[in-house]
Design a protein around this motif. Structure first.
Motif, PDB file in Angstrom:
ATOM      1  N   ASP A 215      24.377 -32.283  25.023  1.00 52.08           N
ATOM      2  CA  ASP A 215      24.264 -33.062  23.854  1.00 52.08           C
ATOM      3  C   ASP A 215      25.645 -33.258  23.101  1.00 52.08           C
ATOM      4  O   ASP A 215      26.482 -33.116  24.038  1.00 52.08           O
ATOM      5  CB  ASP A 215      23.519 -32.072  22.625  1.00 52.08           C
ATOM      6  N   ARG A 218      27.546 -29.701  23.378  1.00 51.14           N
ATOM      7  CA  ARG A 218      27.504 -28.788  24.611  1.00 51.14           C
ATOM      8  C   ARG A 218      27.630 -29.601  25.903  1.00 51.14           C
ATOM      9  O   ARG A 218      27.269 -30.989  26.110  1.00 51.14           O
ATOM     10  CB  ARG A 218      26.034 -28.124  24.682  1.00 51.14           C
ATOM     11  N   ALA A 296      21.190 -35.391  24.881  1.00 50.40           N
ATOM     12  CA  ALA A 296      20.457 -35.677  23.610  1.00 50.40           C
ATOM     13  C   ALA A 296      21.239 -36.356  22.592  1.00 50.40           C
ATOM     14  O   ALA A 296      22.738 -36.119  22.899  1.00 50.40           O
ATOM     15  CB  ALA A 296      20.073 -34.439  22.904  1.00 50.40           C
ATOM     16  N   SER A 298      21.843 -35.987  19.613  1.00 51.89           N
ATOM     17  CA  SER A 298      22.245 -35.287  18.609  1.00 51.89           C
ATOM     18  C   SER A 298      22.246 -33.754  18.915  1.00 51.89           C
ATOM     19  O   SER A 298      21.391 -33.312  19.822  1.00 51.89           O
ATOM     20  CB  SER A 298      21.398 -35.560  17.252  1.00 51.89           C
ATOM     21  N   LYS A 299      22.953 -33.125  18.284  1.00 49.79           N
ATOM     22  CA  LYS A 299      22.875 -31.319  18.561  1.00 49.79           C
ATOM     23  C   LYS A 299      21.366 -30.803  18.775  1.00 49.79           C
ATOM     24  O   LYS A 299      20.759 -31.073  17.822  1.00 49.79           O
ATOM     25  CB  LYS A 299      23.735 -30.677  17.530  1.00 49.79           C
ATOM     26  N   ILE A 300      21.232 -30.479  19.866  1.00 50.58           N
ATOM     27  CA  ILE A 300      19.849 -29.605  20.040  1.00 50.58           C
ATOM     28  C   ILE A 300      19.850 -28.366  19.123  1.00 50.58           C
ATOM     29  O   ILE A 300      21.019 -27.587  19.270  1.00 50.58           O
ATOM     30  CB  ILE A 300      19.885 -29.242  21.442  1.00 50.58           C
ATOM     31  N   LYS A 301      19.068 -27.915  18.394  1.00 52.78           N
ATOM     32  CA  LYS A 301      18.723 -27.042  17.507  1.00 52.78           C
ATOM     33  C   LYS A 301      18.842 -25.833  18.308  1.00 52.78           C
ATOM     34  O   LYS A 301      18.017 -25.587  19.260  1.00 52.78           O
ATOM     35  CB  LYS A 301      17.693 -26.990  16.606  1.00 52.78           C
ATOM     36  N   SER A 302      19.754 -24.816  17.795  1.00 50.77           N
ATOM     37  CA  SER A 302      19.539 -23.605  18.460  1.00 50.77           C
ATOM     38  C   SER A 302      18.604 -22.486  17.750  1.00 50.77           C
ATOM     39  O   SER A 302      18.008 -22.713  17.013  1.00 50.77           O
ATOM     40  CB  SER A 302      21.143 -22.617  18.082  1.00 50.77           C
ATOM     41  N   LYS A 304      15.721 -21.782  19.736  1.00 49.04           N
ATOM     42  CA  LYS A 304      14.502 -21.871  20.140  1.00 49.04           C
ATOM     43  C   LYS A 304      14.662 -21.968  22.051  1.00 49.04           C
ATOM     44  O   LYS A 304      15.827 -22.447  22.256  1.00 49.04           O
ATOM     45  CB  LYS A 304      13.934 -23.203  19.865  1.00 49.04           C
ATOM     46  N   LEU A 306      14.598 -23.604  25.358  1.00 48.36           N
ATOM     47  CA  LEU A 306      15.083 -25.149  25.805  1.00 48.36           C
ATOM     48  C   LEU A 306      14.858 -25.273  27.318  1.00 48.36           C
ATOM     49  O   LEU A 306      15.211 -24.116  28.070  1.00 48.36           O
ATOM     50  CB  LEU A 306      16.506 -24.903  25.446  1.00 48.36           C
ATOM     51  N   LEU A 308      15.434 -27.966  30.117  1.00 46.09           N
ATOM     52  CA  LEU A 308      16.417 -29.177  30.708  1.00 46.09           C
ATOM     53  C   LEU A 308      15.925 -29.585  32.039  1.00 46.09           C
ATOM     54  O   LEU A 308      15.465 -29.042  32.922  1.00 46.09           O
ATOM     55  CB  LEU A 308      17.867 -28.714  30.475  1.00 46.09           C
TER      56      LEU A 308
END
Length: 411
Positions: A215, A218, A296, A298-302, A304, A306, A308
């Motif tokens: 993202d 990251r 992504a 935008s930043k992937i919400k932390s 949760k 995940l 890929l």
């Protein structure tokens, strides 16, 4: 009882770094800039590379450092005045024994005197003699920026450059035209009076790890430090080559060209684009990602789970070989958790499938990635004996470049 060496203790460090300046005599001329304090360690760096070093000082330089400091640094008494030994002729007359006069630091005053042919200090007398006899001279300016920007100073520098004399630096920052770093000075001296076996050759090196975006914040990458690629780049530059390095860092020294490439896609595109201008060899030392993903936006919400989804990246050396069938290509093969025989077998397979001219293989479980040392196996396409080198990466780079130089010159 151990034999006591019949030499100055400073010389015990001779050639501990390399032998790039072995057999060379450098006269380090020091003038009255505060940067003169750097000359002590600079002299020792030349000795670590095998050089014999003598220092000559202007009167103003003695106000900054004591001549005994340079005696310690070089193992030879500093020359502070011209005596009946005619030291300037001894080193830089037609039969003089020096290979280079390096004026570091050089003040605006000294540069002006050299440009005008004035020799009223020990340093300028050495300069007049060296220039008059056609011996190599390099100048490393150090002064306040306002002095450096003075029209007469700039004209003097241009005039001296037109005589074929090299300047190293300065680096202008904080209102000061700062002396170049010791690393840069040493590198340029090695290029000036070193082996020069690759003059006129163009070399492209890929180096370090690539990084795939997950993202905007990251990335996915690997442990490769890029030290081997950088050391190979520096060694090729020392030998006189025109060198470009593609990586996501910056060498930032000498006239080495940095090309930024972060992802595997960018690295492959950058290399193919660079090769259009004509190169003698590609040294593909980068640890290029085997997989990438759609990043992504935008930043992937932390916090949760995940998942890929990965997809294979393009294979740089295969695309290069298809586009440039005559180009010399050196590849690298890193493996982990396997024995020597399996490592060599896999490297040979890659060598044949990618139609490489040479491959460098190493097992990185304990050393190689991110370490100062390495142990590598070199395999040639013509099935010559497999060679193994182990030790610091800078020394491995020297051994590899010896082989690579031979390959280039055979073409």
């Amino acid at each position: 009882m151990p034999e006591i060496p019949d030499e100055h203790p400073t010389l015990w460090i001779k050639s501990t770094r390399s032998e790039s300046l072995k057999g060379k005599t450098i006269v380090l001329a020091v003038t009255g800039s505060i940067a003169a304090v750097r000359s002590i360690e600079l002299a020792r760096e030349f000795i670590r590379r095998g050089a014999e070093v003598h220092a000559v000082m202007s009167k103003a330089a003695k106000d900054i450092i004591n001549p005994m400091a340079l005696h310690y640094a070089t193992g030879n008494e500093a020359i502070t005045t011209i005596t009946g030994k005619v030291e300037h002729v001894e080193f830089f007359g037609n039969m003089g024994r020096a290979d280079l006069l390096l004026i570091a630091p050089a003040t605006a005053n000294t540069i002006g005197k050299i440009a005008a042919g004035i020799d009223d200090t020990s340093v300028t007398t050495f300069a007049t003699t060296a220039i008059g006899s056609g011996k190599p001279v390099m100048i490393v300016p150090a002064m306040h920026e306002d002095m450096y920007r003075h029209p007469a100073v700039l004209e003097n520098i241009k005039k001296i450059k037109d005589w074929g004399i090299g300047f190293i630096g300065p680096k202008v920052e904080e209102g000061i035209a700062k002396i170049a770093s010791n690393d840069e000075i040493v590198l340029e001296v090695e290029r000036m009076i070193g082996i020069n076996s690759l003059v006129g050759k163009k070399i492209l090196v890929t180096s370090g790890s690539t990084a795939e975006s997950i993202d905007p914040i990251r990335i996915m990458t690997n442990r490769a430090s890029g030290r081997t690629g950088v050391e190979l780049t520096l060694e090729a530059y020392r030998r006189g080559a025109d060198v470009t390095i593609a990586h996501r860092n910056k060498v930032g020294t000498g006239n080495i060209r940095d090309v930024f490439a972060e992802s595997a896609q960018q690295m492959t595109d950058a290399v193919l684009s660079e090769l259009e201008s004509g190169y003698d060899i590609l040294i593909s030392a980068a640890a290029i990602s085997d997989y990438t993903l759609d990043a992504a936006n935008s930043k992937i919400k932390s916090g949760k789970d995940l998942t890929l989804s990965f997809k294979p990246t393009r294979k740089l050396i295969r695309e290069v070989r298809k586009a440039y069938p005559e180009l010399i290509i050196v590849g690298f093969k890193a493996e982990a958790g396997i024995g020597k025989d399996e490592l060599i077998q896999r490297a040979k397979q890659t060598l044949e499938e990618a139609e490489l001219d040479m491959i460098v293989a190493n097992e990185v479980s304990e050393k190689g990635m991110g370490t100062q040392d390495n142990s590598v196996h070199i395999i040639h396409a013509d099935n010559r004996e497999i060679t193994n080198f182990a030790g610091p990466k800078n020394k491995i780079a020297i051994e590899l470049m010896d082989i690579i130089t031979e390959m280039i010159l055979e073409e």
